[in-house]
Each structure stands twice: as C-alpha cells, then as structure tokens.
Design a protein around this motif. Structure first.
Motif, short mmCIF file in Angstrom:
data_model
loop_
_atom_site.label_atom_id
_atom_site.label_comp_id
_atom_site.label_asym_id
_atom_site.label_seq_id
_atom_site.Cartn_x
_atom_site.Cartn_y
_atom_site.Cartn_z
N ARG A 137 0.82 -1.22 0.00
CA ARG A 137 0.00 0.00 0.00
C ARG A 137 0.85 1.27 0.00
N HIS A 138 1.98 1.24 0.68
CA HIS A 138 2.81 2.44 0.82
C HIS A 138 4.13 2.28 0.05
N ASP A 156 0.84 6.95 0.43
CA ASP A 156 -0.22 5.95 0.40
C ASP A 156 -0.71 5.80 -1.04
#
Length: 184
Positions: A137-138, A156
């Motif tokens: 996700r990051h 993000d």
C-alpha cells in the motif's frame, strides 16, 4: 440512468449512454456549439470503445495485459479509461460500473482526483486485492532537498497522500514494514 448492482455483468452494455458518432462535417463556421457537440461525441465514442473493450476483456481475456499481477487489473484499467474519457454527463454511469467492479473483486491501489487543470482523472498504482491486505500500500518517495531534512516521504497508494516523513530512507522503510506487519 440505471444503477449498477452488486451482480455486475460487464457484457451488458444496453443502457450505456449513447449519442451520435463524431462527424467533422457537423462543425460549421467556427460555431462554439458545433465544436462542443463534436468533442462531446468524440469523448462519448472513446468511452464507449473502452467500455466495450472492458466487456470483451472480462469475457474472453482479449485485452488483458500479461504483466498485471492480478488479471482483473486489465479490466480495471479499461473501465478507468472509459470513465476518464467520458463526457461529464455520462461519467456517473461509467463510475458506477468501475465502483461495482472494484467492489466485486476487492481491488485497491487506485484513486480518483482532479488534476491542476480541473480535469477528472484516475490514478492506477500497484493494484492489490482484499486478500493482499496492506502489503504494497505504501512506498517511499525521496523528495527534493528543498523540502528540508525530512525528505523521505511515505506515500499511500490508495489516496496518494503523504502519511509519514523521515530524514532517512531506512526509517521510512521501517515505518512501512511495521504498518504492514500490524495490519496482518
């Protein structure tokens, strides 16, 4: 306008917004209305083409990209292209199909935004499924030196917002690892 239900059938394009095909001969004497009509017809035609390709990709896999981690990402890309290229009055229909498809398959890693010119856009990053959790996700972005000592930003992918800043790349990566471990 029809709404898309949870049982999405991408091959059913019967209620797709429709209009005349683009015709250059309809542009007369530099009339702004004729130009607007032409550009709207062109945008609607592009959106219709992308929606048809998404339906074909879902049914046969023809437009699927082999390098996608998840096969659903190809359909997502085509549905996003249809929404982005659609004229504003048709965009809700395409957005509803995209939202239903994403919800049905649990896809993450994309977001809608308005660019600096005010144009509606969709950013597709690393596509993940619900089962993948928060893994991927990051990511770390090294900002320019003019941003001060905290130049390593954790971004993000789902919202495209900076969620953490650090002065060292290793600390930023450690923050990501801790966040992913806590989510599992």
């Amino acid at each position: 306008m029809a709404t898309v239900t949870a049982t999405l059938d991408l091959t059913d394009l019967t209620d797709m917004p429709d209009g005349p095909l683009p015709d250059r001969d309809s542009i007369n004497d530099w009339s702004m209305k004729s130009f607007d009509d032409y550009f709207t017809a062109t945008a609607r035609h592009s959106a219709r083409t992308f929606a048809q390709r998404a339906a074909e990709c879902e049914a046969t896999g023809r437009w699927a990209k082999e390098w996608h981690r998840h096969p659903e990402a190809s359909v997502l890309s085509l549905l996003a292209a249809a929404e982005t290229s659609a004229p504003p009055e048709d965009r809700p229909w395409h957005a509803a199909r995209l939202d239903a498809y994403v919800e049905l398959h649990g896809l993450r890693g994309w977001h809608r935004y308005t660019d600096l010119r005010g144009k509606h856009s969709i950013q597709i990053n690393l596509i993940r499924k619900r089962e993948d959790g928060e893994h991927g996700r990051h990511y770390v972005h090294a900002a320019d030196h003019m941003h001060g000592p905290c130049r390593f930003w954790v971004v993000d992918r789902d919202t495209h917002r900076t969620v953490y800043r650090s002065f060292a790349n290793g600390i930023a990566r450690q923050w990501i690892e801790e966040r992913e471990a806590a989510a599992t």
